[in-house]
Each structure stands twice: as C-alpha cells, then as structure tokens.
Enzyme design. Structure first.
Site, PDB file in Angstrom:
ATOM      1  N   LYS A 133       0.833  -1.211   0.000  1.00 50.37           N
ATOM      2  CA  LYS A 133       0.000   0.000   0.000  1.00 50.37           C
ATOM      3  C   LYS A 133       0.868   1.262   0.000  1.00 50.37           C
ATOM      4  CE  LYS A 133      -1.733   2.775   3.296  1.00 50.37           C
ATOM      5  NZ  LYS A 133      -1.888   4.048   2.597  1.00 50.37           N
ATOM      6  N   GLY A 138       7.420   5.263   7.696  1.00 48.65           N
ATOM      7  CA  GLY A 138       6.642   6.486   7.853  1.00 48.65           C
ATOM      8  C   GLY A 138       7.044   7.212   9.119  1.00 48.65           C
ATOM      9  N   SER A 139       6.113   7.966   9.669  1.00 46.61           N
ATOM     10  CA  SER A 139       6.441   8.818  10.820  1.00 46.61           C
ATOM     11  C   SER A 139       6.448   8.018  12.127  1.00 46.61           C
ATOM     12  CB  SER A 139       5.415   9.942  10.919  1.00 46.61           C
ATOM     13  OG  SER A 139       4.144   9.383  11.140  1.00 46.61           O
ATOM     14  N   ALA A 147       4.935   8.841  14.876  1.00 51.21           N
ATOM     15  CA  ALA A 147       3.595   8.793  15.474  1.00 51.21           C
ATOM     16  C   ALA A 147       2.789   7.642  14.884  1.00 51.21           C
ATOM     17  CB  ALA A 147       2.885  10.124  15.235  1.00 51.21           C
ATOM     18  N   THR A 148       2.827   7.487  13.555  1.00 51.31           N
ATOM     19  CA  THR A 148       2.065   6.394  12.937  1.00 51.31           C
ATOM     20  C   THR A 148       2.715   5.052  13.265  1.00 51.31           C
ATOM     21  OG1 THR A 148       1.555   7.923  11.144  1.00 51.31           O
ATOM     22  CG2 THR A 148       0.965   5.644  10.796  1.00 51.31           C
ATOM     23  N   GLY A 149       4.032   5.016  13.319  1.00 53.68           N
ATOM     24  CA  GLY A 149       4.734   3.776  13.653  1.00 53.68           C
ATOM     25  C   GLY A 149       4.273   3.211  14.998  1.00 53.68           C
ATOM     26  N   GLU A 209      10.371   1.574  10.030  1.00 53.09           N
ATOM     27  CA  GLU A 209      11.418   2.502   9.550  1.00 53.09           C
ATOM     28  C   GLU A 209      10.841   3.895   9.697  1.00 53.09           C
ATOM     29  OE1 GLU A 209      14.530   2.031   8.318  1.00 53.09           O
ATOM     30  OE2 GLU A 209      14.266   0.000   9.046  1.00 53.09           O
ATOM     31  N   CYS A 236      14.293  10.614   5.239  1.00 55.02           N
ATOM     32  CA  CYS A 236      14.361  10.208   6.652  1.00 55.02           C
ATOM     33  C   CYS A 236      15.765  10.443   7.200  1.00 55.02           C
ATOM     34  CB  CYS A 236      13.954   8.751   6.807  1.00 55.02           C
ATOM     35  SG  CYS A 236      14.920   7.614   5.810  1.00 55.02           S
ATOM     36  N   GLU A 284      11.641  16.892  13.846  1.00 62.10           N
ATOM     37  CA  GLU A 284      12.044  16.482  12.491  1.00 62.10           C
ATOM     38  C   GLU A 284      11.375  17.435  11.502  1.00 62.10           C
ATOM     39  OE1 GLU A 284      10.323  12.986  10.537  1.00 62.10           O
ATOM     40  OE2 GLU A 284      12.286  12.543   9.717  1.00 62.10           O
TER      41      GLU A 284
HETATM   42  P1  NAD Z   1       2.928   8.707   7.732  1.00 61.49           P
HETATM   43  O1  NAD Z   1       3.275   7.968   8.960  1.00 61.49           O
HETATM   44  O2  NAD Z   1       1.939   9.801   7.805  1.00 61.49           O
HETATM   45  O3  NAD Z   1       2.336   7.709   6.610  1.00 61.49           O
HETATM   46  C1  NAD Z   1       3.072   6.598   6.130  1.00 61.49           C
HETATM   47  C2  NAD Z   1       2.102   5.555   5.600  1.00 61.49           C
HETATM   48  O4  NAD Z   1       1.309   5.055   6.682  1.00 61.49           O
HETATM   49  C3  NAD Z   1       1.102   6.049   4.551  1.00 61.49           C
HETATM   50  O5  NAD Z   1       0.963   5.033   3.565  1.00 61.49           O
HETATM   51  C4  NAD Z   1      -0.175   6.208   5.355  1.00 61.49           C
HETATM   52  O6  NAD Z   1      -1.364   6.093   4.574  1.00 61.49           O
HETATM   53  C5  NAD Z   1      -0.063   5.049   6.335  1.00 61.49           C
HETATM   54  N1  NAD Z   1      -0.830   5.196   7.576  1.00 61.49           N
HETATM   55  C6  NAD Z   1      -1.294   6.331   8.165  1.00 61.49           C
HETATM   56  N2  NAD Z   1      -1.946   6.047   9.316  1.00 61.49           N
HETATM   57  C7  NAD Z   1      -1.865   4.708   9.478  1.00 61.49           C
HETATM   58  C8  NAD Z   1      -2.289   3.800  10.497  1.00 61.49           C
HETATM   59  N3  NAD Z   1      -2.942   4.221  11.586  1.00 61.49           N
HETATM   60  N4  NAD Z   1      -2.006   2.492  10.357  1.00 61.49           N
HETATM   61  C9  NAD Z   1      -1.304   2.048   9.282  1.00 61.49           C
HETATM   62  N5  NAD Z   1      -0.885   2.846   8.277  1.00 61.49           N
HETATM   63  C10 NAD Z   1      -1.158   4.163   8.380  1.00 61.49           C
HETATM   64  O7  NAD Z   1       4.310   9.191   7.131  1.00 61.49           O
HETATM   65  P2  NAD Z   1       4.572  10.143   5.884  1.00 61.49           P
HETATM   66  O8  NAD Z   1       4.200  11.527   6.272  1.00 61.49           O
HETATM   67  O9  NAD Z   1       3.960   9.524   4.663  1.00 61.49           O
HETATM   68  O10 NAD Z   1       6.160  10.016   5.718  1.00 61.49           O
HETATM   69  C11 NAD Z   1       7.069  10.875   6.315  1.00 61.49           C
HETATM   70  C12 NAD Z   1       7.744  10.212   7.490  1.00 61.49           C
HETATM   71  O11 NAD Z   1       8.320   8.976   7.097  1.00 61.49           O
HETATM   72  C13 NAD Z   1       8.879  11.035   8.058  1.00 61.49           C
HETATM   73  O12 NAD Z   1       8.831  11.035   9.467  1.00 61.49           O
HETATM   74  C14 NAD Z   1      10.119  10.281   7.579  1.00 61.49           C
HETATM   75  O13 NAD Z   1      11.271  10.507   8.351  1.00 61.49           O
HETATM   76  C15 NAD Z   1       9.647   8.884   7.618  1.00 61.49           C
HETATM   77  N6  NAD Z   1      10.475   8.024   6.770  1.00 61.49           N
HETATM   78  C16 NAD Z   1      11.293   7.087   7.346  1.00 61.49           C
HETATM   79  C17 NAD Z   1      12.143   6.309   6.552  1.00 61.49           C
HETATM   80  C18 NAD Z   1      13.097   5.288   7.136  1.00 61.49           C
HETATM   81  O14 NAD Z   1      13.592   4.449   6.397  1.00 61.49           O
HETATM   82  N7  NAD Z   1      13.392   5.319   8.420  1.00 61.49           N
HETATM   83  C19 NAD Z   1      12.134   6.492   5.172  1.00 61.49           C
HETATM   84  C20 NAD Z   1      11.302   7.459   4.633  1.00 61.49           C
HETATM   85  C21 NAD Z   1      10.469   8.206   5.431  1.00 61.49           C
END
Ligand code: NAD
Length: 483
Positions: free
Chosen positions: A180, A231-232, A234-236, A253, A287, A384
C-alpha cells in the site's frame, strides 16, 4: 459521460488500477492526486475498500504455498525480471513520480534505477540453514522459513525506493505481498503493479492504493503475518499497537533528526557542498537527511559562508524543468508545517543565512533555508523538519557536542566529518543511532543493514538481518537414536 477534469481544464489522468490476484481492478472508490508543483489535482486512481483488502489477502494466502516452495534461485529470476522492467520504464515512471511527488525528474529516474539495483543486490544475499550440533548422537539445525503474507506500507517521500526494499525482501524469502503506497503518491506504485502483473504468478503481489484507514485495516488483518512500515514515528507507534492484536511481526522505519558533526580540521569549502546535498536533496524530505549541523567554533563562520554560497546554486522549481535542483514540498500539510517552522524560527530571533522566504505561488515551494543563532531547545533543532530548512549550530568540544547530538528520542543516523577519518570514526561510534557515517551521509546498500535506534525504528531492512525479519527461525532437533 463527461470526462473528469483538473481545475486547469485539462483531463484528469485516470489510467490506473489496483492489482488483486493477478487482475487489474478499478474499484468503486477513488483518490484524487495533486501535483505539488501546481497545487492542482491532476490524476485520479482507485482506492481499495475493505472488501478489496480481503480479496487481496486471500489471493496472497492462496499464492503462498506454491511461491514459498520455489527455490531462492527461482525467485531471484522473478526479481531480476522486475528490475529489468523498472529500468526499461524508468523514463515514464520517473515522469509520473515527479508529477505526484515533486522531485526533479532526473532524481526520480535515479530512484527507479536505485530500486532496481537494490532489488538485485538483495538477491545476492544467501540465507543458509545453521547447524548448531551434528555429531553421532544428535543434529540440531535452524532453518529459516517464510512468514506468509507481508503487508507493506510506504510514505510519500521516496515511494518507489521505499517499496522496493521490503517488497523484494518479502518475495525473495518466499512471502507473498500486499503493498500500500501513501495516498499522496499512489500512482507510480500502482503503475509498477500493472507493469509486473503478468511477470509474477497470480496473487504473489497485490497493490492497493488507499487512505490511512486502509493501512490500519492491514495492521489489524488476521490474514497478514508481517507489517513492514515506513513512515512517521507517530504512525509507527499506532502500527505497533495495532499489530499487537494478532502478534504480527513488525519492522518500523521511522523518522530521524540526524546530526552532522563537523570537526575543527576540515576544509569548509570541501565539506559544505556535501553537507548541503545531504541536508537538502529532495527538499529535505528524506528520513536520513542531515537535520542539524554542528560545526566546531574554529571553522564555524567559514562553513556558514560556504553553505550559504551553496544554497544559492540550488534552483527551486517544477521538477519537470530539467534545470530544477529542488522541487516543491510534497503535500499541503507538510508545506504548512515547514512554513510554520520557518515563521517560528524567525520569531525566535534566529539569523537566516540563506532563504527564509516562501515564494507566493500555487505550488508548495520553499527556498532552501539555513539558520543560525537558534536555541538548542527550539523547534527547528528538536523536531524532524522534513523540509528544506536546516540549523547550523556552534560547538566547542567533542564531549559537549556528542551530548547535544544524542539528546533526542530520534536515533536514525548521523555523521562526523574530519580530515582524519579514524579520529572521526571514534566519535561517530558514540552516536546513539542505527548508522553512523564518517565523511559521508546517506550511504546505504542492499548488503548493509539499515534502521533506527530509539524511536527512529524497530528492526532493520536490507542485508541478511533485514531478510531474516521476513522469516521465522525453525529449529529441527534430531536425536539419532532409532526408536
Ligand atoms: P505517515 O506515517 O503519515 O504515513 C506513512 C504511511 O502510513 C502512509 O501510507 C499512510 O497512509 C499510512 N498510515 C497512516 N496512518 C496509518 C495507520 N494508523 N495504520 C497504518 N498505516 C497508516 O508518514 P509520511 O508523512 O507519509 O512520511 C514521512 C515520514 O516517514 C517522516 O517522518 C520520515 O522521516 C519517515 N520516513 C522514514 C524512513 C526510514 O527508512 N526510516 C524512510 C522514509 C520516510
């Protein structure tokens, strides 16, 4: 029927479909996708319903026994075919990626090429059975078996590269997949799904676009065995909590606040372009971008000057313009956050070394901004930023700067810069991060594990370590005594 139109009057692109059980599916719901260089909706794609997710998971489960029974060598051939398709379509995929993500088109093509190279690199890694004991009495070995169905959830900053690592790790180790992408950048991932539809057996790869709710349904789904989330923070945390309901395996990640420590012996003119690149490429939406620069007081002024000169060389504009070096911020929400950080930093009395102004355009453009004279506890140092604004801070001694660099809940990566690489390495080893670089930043490869310490993640991607996170160790313990 009238064709849907973008607000510019041109027809919306709508040639996208979900991939479920080897079929292209148009679905009943849709997502509108904005070009961040114009702020306009330019495309519409299907969005998966809960029923679509159930179908995709069932298809992946049906495909699993046959796919997992294939050899690593056999699965490598499929990955190779996928990598060839990515390379052959790098031009059209790159343009689509720029339209939805904003990055300069050359960098989009590079991202596709890198995804292909990383994919092939992962298949060079061998996962062997480990023999613990094998004597006259007993044999004890550990075999690694695939988990089942992997759910892969990606962000909007590098959708293809961040999909390729988990996708290939899952497939190569014998798992099947539901992938996804972010609702902000679903198109290039869906297109790849269409391009590889007939390469893989039905159900092995399923690609579903959808909003955040779809991500949550995946983390709750009893038919998914592992979530690979990028992703972020908070979502992680939500993903980990939700995956606990079915005790799914998770790899997280997450975000970072990488410090670059620049020692007193560098040539500022030599390091400035490298630091700038690592802080600002993809408009800082990386990231592992450099998010804080700590410069020794003896080279501080010269480094500030060299960084400011570098900022003047990076043209901001539409990523489709070949002369652009920095594209827009990817989405309105992130743009508003970056603009508010700039305003907050200005209000605090910080000095703008470069940038600080936001062009008045419909696109989400922000000029590269370097700031000094900021307090250690200011938002721009602690949060960040994920945008083109980086603070440059002064330090006196190494113990002090290590304390400041480590004083954060983030722990993705960091770097130390010096004329003496071994002196820098000793300092780098004390950074509380997943990866500490010397005289470089953002150097990753398929055979090097990558991931975050502290709240920057959980687990690792790439290398044997990353591949094994898609597998369960199974101990076979044989007492060689006939019964
Ligand atoms: P995000 O957490 O908002 O969203 C990431 C994904 O999660 C999207 O596909 C979103 O639809 C999905 N999502 C949202 N809520 C969810 C839930 N409750 N359950 C499951 N999935 C859900 O992040 P973003 O704004 O898309 O990305 C930016 C962030 O990602 C930054 O903090 C960046 O540092 C981080 N990031 C980390 C890495 C790494 O390898 N460590 C790489 C790239 C980006």
């Amino acid at each position: 029927m009238a064709q849907a139109q973008a607000s510019t009057g041109s027809p919306l692109r709508s040639d996208f479909s979900l991939l479920i059980d080897g079929e292209s599916v148009t679905g009943t719901e849709h997502l509108d996708v904005v070009n961040p260089a114009t702020g306009e909706v330019f495309a519409r794609c299907p969005a998966a319903s809960r029923a679509d997710l159930d179908s995709a998971v069932s298809a992946a489960r049906r495909a699993f026994p046959t796919w997992s029974a294939r050899s690593f060598e056999d699965r490598t051939l499929f990955v190779k075919r996928m990598a060839d398709i990515l390379r052959a379509n790098a031009a059209s995929l790159g343009e689509l990626l720029t339209l939805e993500q904003g990055k300069p088109v050359g960098q989009s093509r590079d991202e596709i090429g890198r995804a292909a190279t990383q994919s092939e690199g992962l298949t060079q890694i061998r996962i062997e059975t480990e023999t613990i004991t094998d004597d006259a009495e007993r044999r004890v070995e550990v075999r690694y078996v695939p988990l089942g169905v992997a759910g892969i959830i990606t962000p909007w900053n590098a959708p293809i590269n961040l999909a390729a690592g988990p996708l290939v790790s899952a497939l190569y180790t014998g798992n099947t997949v539901v992938l996804k992408p972010s609702p902000y950048t679903p198109l290039s991932t869906l297109k790849i799904g269409e391009l590889i539809r007939d390469v893989f057996p039905r159900g092995v790869i399923n690609v579903l676009a959808g909003g955040d709710a779809l991500g949550q349904w995946m983390t709750e789904h009893p038919g998914i065995d592992k979530i690979a989330f990028t992703g972020s923070v908070a979502t992680g945390k939500k993903v980990m909590a939700s995956a606990a309901g079915t005790l799914k395996r998770v790899t997280l990640e997450l975000g970072g606040n990488d410090a670059a420590i620049v020692l007193d012996d560098v040539d500022p003119k030599v390091v400035a372009p490298k630091l700038f690149f690592a802080g600002f490429v993809n408009s800082g939406q990386v990231c592992m971008a450099i998010k804080r620069i700590y410069a020794h007081e003896s080279i501080y002024d010269a480094l500030c000057e060299a960084l400011a000169a570098e900022a003047g060389r990076w043209k901001v504009g539409d990523g489709l313009d070949p002369t652009t070096k920095l594209g827009p911020i990817q989405n309105r929400m992130q743009y508003d956050k970056v603009v508010s950080l700039i305003e907050d930093t200005k209000r605090s009395g910080a000095r703008m070394l470069a940038g600080g102004e936001v062009p008045k355009t419909a696109g989400y453009f922000v000029n590269p901004t370097l700031v000094t004279d900021v307090a250690e506890n200011s938002r721009i140092v602690c949060e960040e930023q994920f945008g083109p604004i980086v603070p440059v801070l002064k330090f006196k001694d190494v113990e002090e700067v290590l304390k400041r660099a480590n004083d954060t809940r983030y722990g993705l990566s960091g770097s130390v810069w010096s004329r003496d690489p071994e002196r820098a390495a000793a300092i780098a080893a004390r950074l509380e991060v997943g990866t500490a670089w010397v005289n470089q930043h953002r150097a990753t490869a398929a055979n090097i594990p990558f991931g975050g310490a502290k709240e920057s993640g959980y687990g690792r991607v790439y290398a044997e370590m990353g591949l094994k996170s898609y597998m369960e160790p199974r101990v076979i313990s044989v007492l060689k005594q006939p019964m």
